[in-house]
Each structure stands twice: as C-alpha cells, then as structure tokens.
Write a protein that holds these residues in place. Structure first.
Motif, PDB file in Angstrom:
ATOM      1  N   GLU A  88       0.842  -1.184   0.000  1.00 60.52           N
ATOM      2  CA  GLU A  88       0.000   0.000   0.000  1.00 60.52           C
ATOM      3  C   GLU A  88       0.877   1.234   0.000  1.00 60.52           C
ATOM      4  N   ARG A  89       0.645   2.134  -0.967  1.00 58.96           N
ATOM      5  CA  ARG A  89       1.468   3.340  -1.068  1.00 58.96           C
ATOM      6  C   ARG A  89       0.679   4.608  -0.775  1.00 58.96           C
ATOM      7  N   GLY A  90      -0.637   4.489  -0.747  1.00 56.56           N
ATOM      8  CA  GLY A  90      -1.456   5.658  -0.454  1.00 56.56           C
ATOM      9  C   GLY A  90      -2.856   5.231  -0.082  1.00 56.56           C
ATOM     10  N   ARG A  91      -3.484   6.029   0.783  1.00 55.99           N
ATOM     11  CA  ARG A  91      -4.830   5.716   1.242  1.00 55.99           C
ATOM     12  C   ARG A  91      -5.614   7.010   1.328  1.00 55.99           C
ATOM     13  N   GLY A  92      -6.837   7.002   0.822  1.00 56.24           N
ATOM     14  CA  GLY A  92      -7.711   8.161   0.914  1.00 56.24           C
ATOM     15  C   GLY A  92      -8.509   8.140   2.203  1.00 56.24           C
ATOM     16  N   ASN A  93      -9.445   9.057   2.317  1.00 56.92           N
ATOM     17  CA  ASN A  93     -10.218   9.220   3.540  1.00 56.92           C
ATOM     18  C   ASN A  93     -11.437   8.300   3.527  1.00 56.92           C
ATOM     19  N   PHE A  94     -11.196   7.014   3.666  1.00 56.73           N
ATOM     20  CA  PHE A  94     -12.260   6.023   3.710  1.00 56.73           C
ATOM     21  C   PHE A  94     -12.138   5.215   4.994  1.00 56.73           C
ATOM     22  N   PRO A  95     -13.271   4.700   5.517  1.00 53.64           N
ATOM     23  CA  PRO A  95     -13.223   3.947   6.778  1.00 53.64           C
ATOM     24  C   PRO A  95     -12.507   2.614   6.618  1.00 53.64           C
ATOM     25  N   ASP A  96     -12.186   2.007   7.761  1.00 54.80           N
ATOM     26  CA  ASP A  96     -11.456   0.742   7.774  1.00 54.80           C
ATOM     27  C   ASP A  96     -12.255  -0.411   7.185  1.00 54.80           C
ATOM     28  N   ARG A  97     -13.542  -0.202   6.915  1.00 55.90           N
ATOM     29  CA  ARG A  97     -14.336  -1.248   6.256  1.00 55.90           C
ATOM     30  C   ARG A  97     -13.807  -1.523   4.842  1.00 55.90           C
ATOM     31  N   PHE A  98     -13.070  -0.561   4.305  1.00 50.97           N
ATOM     32  CA  PHE A  98     -12.472  -0.696   2.974  1.00 50.97           C
ATOM     33  C   PHE A  98     -11.038  -1.216   3.123  1.00 50.97           C
ATOM     34  N   SER A  99     -10.728  -2.249   2.360  1.00 54.57           N
ATOM     35  CA  SER A  99      -9.365  -2.775   2.348  1.00 54.57           C
ATOM     36  C   SER A  99      -9.054  -3.270   0.947  1.00 54.57           C
ATOM     37  N   ALA A 100      -7.795  -3.456   0.677  1.00 55.39           N
ATOM     38  CA  ALA A 100      -7.397  -3.914  -0.656  1.00 55.39           C
ATOM     39  C   ALA A 100      -6.095  -4.697  -0.540  1.00 55.39           C
ATOM     40  N   ARG A 101      -5.770  -5.367  -1.609  1.00 49.68           N
ATOM     41  CA  ARG A 101      -4.482  -6.018  -1.698  1.00 49.68           C
ATOM     42  C   ARG A 101      -4.100  -6.158  -3.159  1.00 49.68           C
ATOM     43  N   GLN A 102      -2.796  -6.359  -3.377  1.00 43.18           N
ATOM     44  CA  GLN A 102      -2.288  -6.562  -4.728  1.00 43.18           C
ATOM     45  C   GLN A 102      -1.522  -7.873  -4.752  1.00 43.18           C
ATOM     46  N   PHE A 103      -1.697  -8.619  -5.801  1.00 45.02           N
ATOM     47  CA  PHE A 103      -1.100  -9.949  -5.916  1.00 45.02           C
ATOM     48  C   PHE A 103       0.209  -9.905  -6.715  1.00 45.02           C
ATOM     49  N   PRO A 104       1.014 -10.992  -6.670  1.00 49.14           N
ATOM     50  CA  PRO A 104       2.292 -11.009  -7.391  1.00 49.14           C
ATOM     51  C   PRO A 104       2.148 -10.731  -8.885  1.00 49.14           C
ATOM     52  N   ASN A 105       0.994 -11.026  -9.479  1.00 54.51           N
ATOM     53  CA  ASN A 105       0.813 -10.740 -10.911  1.00 54.51           C
ATOM     54  C   ASN A 105       0.282  -9.316 -11.129  1.00 54.51           C
ATOM     55  N   TYR A 106       0.254  -8.508 -10.067  1.00 54.52           N
ATOM     56  CA  TYR A 106      -0.138  -7.097 -10.068  1.00 54.52           C
ATOM     57  C   TYR A 106      -1.649  -6.874 -10.116  1.00 54.52           C
ATOM     58  N   SER A 107      -2.439  -7.940 -10.216  1.00 52.20           N
ATOM     59  CA  SER A 107      -3.880  -7.766 -10.100  1.00 52.20           C
ATOM     60  C   SER A 107      -4.220  -7.356  -8.680  1.00 52.20           C
ATOM     61  N   SER A 108      -5.454  -6.916  -8.492  1.00 53.09           N
ATOM     62  CA  SER A 108      -5.809  -6.359  -7.184  1.00 53.09           C
ATOM     63  C   SER A 108      -7.259  -6.680  -6.832  1.00 53.09           C
ATOM     64  N   GLU A 109      -7.523  -6.699  -5.555  1.00 49.46           N
ATOM     65  CA  GLU A 109      -8.880  -6.840  -5.030  1.00 49.46           C
ATOM     66  C   GLU A 109      -9.190  -5.676  -4.101  1.00 49.46           C
ATOM     67  N   LEU A 110     -10.423  -5.208  -4.157  1.00 47.73           N
ATOM     68  CA  LEU A 110     -10.934  -4.243  -3.193  1.00 47.73           C
ATOM     69  C   LEU A 110     -12.041  -4.939  -2.402  1.00 47.73           C
ATOM     70  N   ASN A 111     -11.933  -4.899  -1.096  1.00 47.88           N
ATOM     71  CA  ASN A 111     -12.914  -5.512  -0.217  1.00 47.88           C
ATOM     72  C   ASN A 111     -13.636  -4.439   0.593  1.00 47.88           C
ATOM     73  N   VAL A 112     -14.944  -4.593   0.699  1.00 48.64           N
ATOM     74  CA  VAL A 112     -15.715  -3.681   1.530  1.00 48.64           C
ATOM     75  C   VAL A 112     -16.592  -4.523   2.455  1.00 48.64           C
ATOM     76  N   ASN A 113     -16.431  -4.304   3.755  1.00 46.74           N
ATOM     77  CA  ASN A 113     -17.209  -5.035   4.757  1.00 46.74           C
ATOM     78  C   ASN A 113     -18.383  -4.207   5.257  1.00 46.74           C
TER      79      ASN A 113
END
Lengths: 113, 113
Positions: free
Chosen positions: A54-79
């Motif tokens: 993670e290199r930057g984060r905006g003003n969103f609550p902790d319910r939002f999370s993300a990750r990036q995989f070795p192939n550079y694809s990414s997921e955004l999760n919202v709880n």
C-alpha cells in the motif's frame, strides 16, 4: 492490447454484507489504484498499491481494504456494506507511483439495498 | 485540503460552436494536473497532463492550458462525438507515500448537431 479489466461489471448486495471487487491492470503496469465515483461526482481516491504494498490511502473507513497480488492484479474488499457505498468503483493502473497518467477500467457498479 | 472546482457544471453547444471549460484548484504544492474524458457507463479516459504554469497541450479539437490557479480546456469547432463529461484532477507534491488524484465534479458537455 487489453486495457484495465474489472469484474464483475454490476453487483447488487444487501446492507451488512461483504463484497470483493477485482481488477487486472494493463500488462507491464505495476501500480493499481482504486477510486469510488458516486453519481454526479468526480472519482474519489481510496487506495494505491505498488509492488504489492500500500502506497497511499484516501479518507475512507477501515471497512475498505485492498491487496495486490504477485501478478499485479488487485482486489478491493468492503465489509458491512452501507447504502452510501452504492457507487461506481473504478480501478486504474499506471507504470509506477510517480506523476503518471492513470488508465481506468470501466468500473464495477455496486448497488446496496 | 486539496480542492478542484469545475465550471460550468453543464454546457450545451451547437456543432461548430467553440467554447472553454474551466478548472480552478487549490492545492498545497501542485505536482501536476490531468484532464480526462468520461462517457456514460465508462471509466475516465486520459486526455492530457500539464506540469507547470504556461504549459499547453493539444489533441485534435482540444487544447488544455495551465496557470497557477486554473486550467482551461478549449474545444474548437466541436462535433457531436465530443459530447461527454470532462474531468479535471490534480496531484499534490508531498513527501512520503503516494497521493491519489483529487478530481472535480466534471463538466457535462453536449454538442448538438
């Protein structure tokens, strides 16, 4: 060449549920960013990832999370989804983290009922 | 807090009628400014980057200019296919982690045949 691809294109969820959105960047791009666009507004920055960190984060609550995989694809999760989370979620890729143009996918339209 | 204000919110022109869109910004140290075009149901499409006051970029019927406080997107002899929402975004120059873009709400442009 394929552009940024996002899945699914549309999604309907109920309040309190969890959602996972997926993004594949342009080949060769190592940075992925996520933005939320509410109807009638400009996109709002959520996260940026580069080389799986993670290199930057905006003003969103902790319910939002993300990750990036070795192939550079990414997921955004919202709880614990809220009605206000209904929006177009945009993924963008770029070569790196500097002042570089972002190339956006066509987004995932999330509706929370 | 960085702010971007675009005007007008909506603009209707006749085909061939030239005009300008405005983007005014306040940011603590501008790294640069982007213009994007967004069609309905699509993600933003990159148009221009501008780095410093006095800089100009051109592409077909579009020309973007930058001053210390605002940017203009000039549209010369527009065609119906130029109809879209035009978004302006800034990136601040800050140390540490990467920062996302701050977008304006956009100008919804309609070109009538």
């Amino acid at each position: 060449d394929a552009g940024v691809t996002q899945s699914p294109t549309h999604l309907i969820k109920t309040r309190g549920q969890h959602v996972t959105l997926r993004c594949s960047p342009i080949s060769g791009h190592k940075s992925v960013s996520w933005y939320q666009q509410v109807l009638g507004q400009g996109p709002q920055f959520i996260f940026q990832y580069y080389e799986k960190e993670e290199r930057g984060r905006g003003n969103f609550p902790d319910r939002f999370s993300a990750r990036q995989f070795p192939n550079y694809s990414s997921e955004l999760n919202v709880n614990a989804l809220l009605l206000g989370d209904s929006a177009l979620y945009l993924c963008a890729s770029s070569l790196g983290t500097g002042f570089l143009p972002l190339h956006f996918g066509n987004g995932t339209r999330l509706t929370v009922t | 807090e960085d702010q971007v204000t675009q005007s007008p919110e909506a603009l209707r022109l006749q085909e061939g009628e030239s005009s300008s869109l405005n983007c005014s910004y306040t940011v603590s140290g501008l790294r640069g400014l982007f213009w994007y075009r967004q069609d309905p149901g699509k993600g933003p499409e990159f148009l221009f980057t501008l780095y410093s006051a006095g800089e100009e970029k051109e592409k077909e019927r579009l020309k973007a200019t930058l001053t210390k406080k605002e940017s203009f997107l000039h549209i010369t002899a527009p065609k119906p296919e130029d109809s879209a929402t035009y978004l302006c975004a800034v990136q601040a120059r800050r140390g540490g982690g990467a920062d996302g873009l701050t977008f304006g709400k956009g100008t919804h442009l309609i070109i009538q045949p």
